[in-house]
Design an enzyme around this catalytic site. Structure first.
Site, PDB file in Angstrom:
ATOM      1  N   LYS A 112       3.330   5.736  -3.273  1.00 29.10           N
ATOM      2  CA  LYS A 112       4.583   6.382  -3.700  1.00 29.10           C
ATOM      3  C   LYS A 112       4.710   6.406  -5.222  1.00 29.10           C
ATOM      4  O   LYS A 112       5.157   7.402  -5.802  1.00 29.10           O
ATOM      5  CB  LYS A 112       5.788   5.661  -3.086  1.00 29.10           C
ATOM      6  CG  LYS A 112       6.019   5.979  -1.616  1.00 29.10           C
ATOM      7  CD  LYS A 112       6.229   7.465  -1.396  1.00 29.10           C
ATOM      8  CE  LYS A 112       6.699   7.811   0.003  1.00 29.10           C
ATOM      9  NZ  LYS A 112       6.691   9.262   0.242  1.00 29.10           N
ATOM     10  N   VAL A 130       0.828  -1.204   0.000  1.00 28.50           N
ATOM     11  CA  VAL A 130       0.000   0.000   0.000  1.00 28.50           C
ATOM     12  C   VAL A 130       0.869   1.264   0.000  1.00 28.50           C
ATOM     13  O   VAL A 130       0.516   2.286  -0.592  1.00 28.50           O
ATOM     14  CB  VAL A 130      -0.998   0.021   1.183  1.00 28.50           C
ATOM     15  CG1 VAL A 130      -2.005  -1.112   1.039  1.00 28.50           C
ATOM     16  CG2 VAL A 130      -0.302  -0.074   2.530  1.00 28.50           C
ATOM     17  N   TYR A 131       2.020   1.178   0.640  1.00 31.14           N
ATOM     18  CA  TYR A 131       2.975   2.294   0.648  1.00 31.14           C
ATOM     19  C   TYR A 131       3.562   2.484  -0.747  1.00 31.14           C
ATOM     20  O   TYR A 131       3.617   3.594  -1.278  1.00 31.14           O
ATOM     21  CB  TYR A 131       4.082   1.989   1.665  1.00 31.14           C
ATOM     22  CG  TYR A 131       5.155   3.046   1.813  1.00 31.14           C
ATOM     23  CD1 TYR A 131       4.852   4.319   2.275  1.00 31.14           C
ATOM     24  CD2 TYR A 131       6.486   2.743   1.517  1.00 31.14           C
ATOM     25  CE1 TYR A 131       5.856   5.273   2.433  1.00 31.14           C
ATOM     26  CE2 TYR A 131       7.492   3.689   1.672  1.00 31.14           C
ATOM     27  CZ  TYR A 131       7.166   4.957   2.126  1.00 31.14           C
ATOM     28  OH  TYR A 131       8.143   5.906   2.283  1.00 31.14           O
ATOM     29  N   ALA A 132       3.986   1.377  -1.354  1.00 35.13           N
ATOM     30  CA  ALA A 132       4.564   1.425  -2.694  1.00 35.13           C
ATOM     31  C   ALA A 132       3.569   1.983  -3.703  1.00 35.13           C
ATOM     32  O   ALA A 132       3.933   2.775  -4.581  1.00 35.13           O
ATOM     33  CB  ALA A 132       5.013   0.025  -3.113  1.00 35.13           C
TER      34      ALA A 132
END
Length: 251
Positions: A158, A153-155
């Site tokens: 980003k 979810v972070y990737a």
């Protein structure tokens, strides 16, 4: 004269970690820095430190998840200083889990603190950056570039930031606005805590960094941000700058 003399800069997530490192590096080059953060205690402490270097600098407490009111941040800064030269979208909160375990709430946190504030603050800042032919610095991560496990979810958020940054670089270049992305690897408080909790794993990761160390938040990441905010980088736009000791070498 510093390289950023009297330039007005907004840095989200500026109270600690990489944000505070960039704030100090820019203030030392003469910038007036407005740090934006949710944490009032840390924000006021960092504001006091900044004001010993750049007396006009300030702290703005804001919840970046409150997307409808993000324009107020830009308005507060422009009302006080009369202009905006640089927008740094650094803040981002996210949790680690496998894609299989990721929930809508996890996506909402990552996109809500990272992608959406970046998008809305860029739009709010645009009229003022047109006037100053200013700069936008957004943040990417090796998690997105290499697809690190448990960072889905972070990737995703980003890489979405990288995507809109490239589009903005194409659309806003006509106004003299530069939009670039830093992908850092730094010795943040989180990394320091990790080094104590898992020293062997930390040393193994560090050993794979070509330059042999994690970056300093002010001297390494902060100085790169100074460059991207300065006149020295005016023919660079739409680029992902890897400030990671050589950990990822883009082709």
């Amino acid at each position: 004269m510093g390289r950023l003399e009297e330039k007005v800069v907004i840095i989200t997530g500026g109270a600690g970690g990489i944000g505070s490192g960039m704030a100090k590096a820019m203030a030392k080059e003469g910038a007036i820095v407005a740090i934006v953060d949710l944490n009032e205690e840390t924000g006021k402490k960092t504001e006091a430190e900044l004001q010993t270097i750049s007396p006009k600098s300030m702290f703005i407490q804001a919840n970046l998840m409150d997307h409808k009111n993000l324009g107020d941040i830009v308005k507060t800064v422009v009302d006080k200083y009369g202009k905006l030269d640089v927008l740094v979208n650094n803040a981002h909160a996210s949790k680690q889990m496998t894609l299989e375990d990721a929930t809508q709430a996890d996506l909402d946190l990552s996109f809500g603190t990272g992608f959406y504030p970046t998008f809305y603050l860029m739009k709010a800042a645009l009229p003022y950056l047109k006037e100053t032919k200013g700069n936008i610095i957004n943040f990417a991560s090796g998690a997105g570039l290499e697809g690190h496990a448990t960072q889905g979810v972070y990737a995703a958020a980003k890489e979405a930031i990288r995507g809109i940054s490239r589009v903005a670089a194409n659309e806003w270049g006509q106004f003299g606005i530069n939009v670039n992305i830093i992908s850092p690897l730094a010795n943040t408080p989180g990394v320091e805590a990790w080094s104590k909790a898992q020293p062997e794993y930390y040393e193994a990761v560090k050993a794979k960094i070509p330059l042999g160390r994690f970056g300093d938040i002010e001297q390494d990441i902060g100085r790169a941000a100074v460059f991207l905010a300065s006149e020295d980088s005016q023919y660079i736009t739409g680029q992902t700058i890897m400030v990671d000791g050589g950990s990822i070498m883009l082709h």
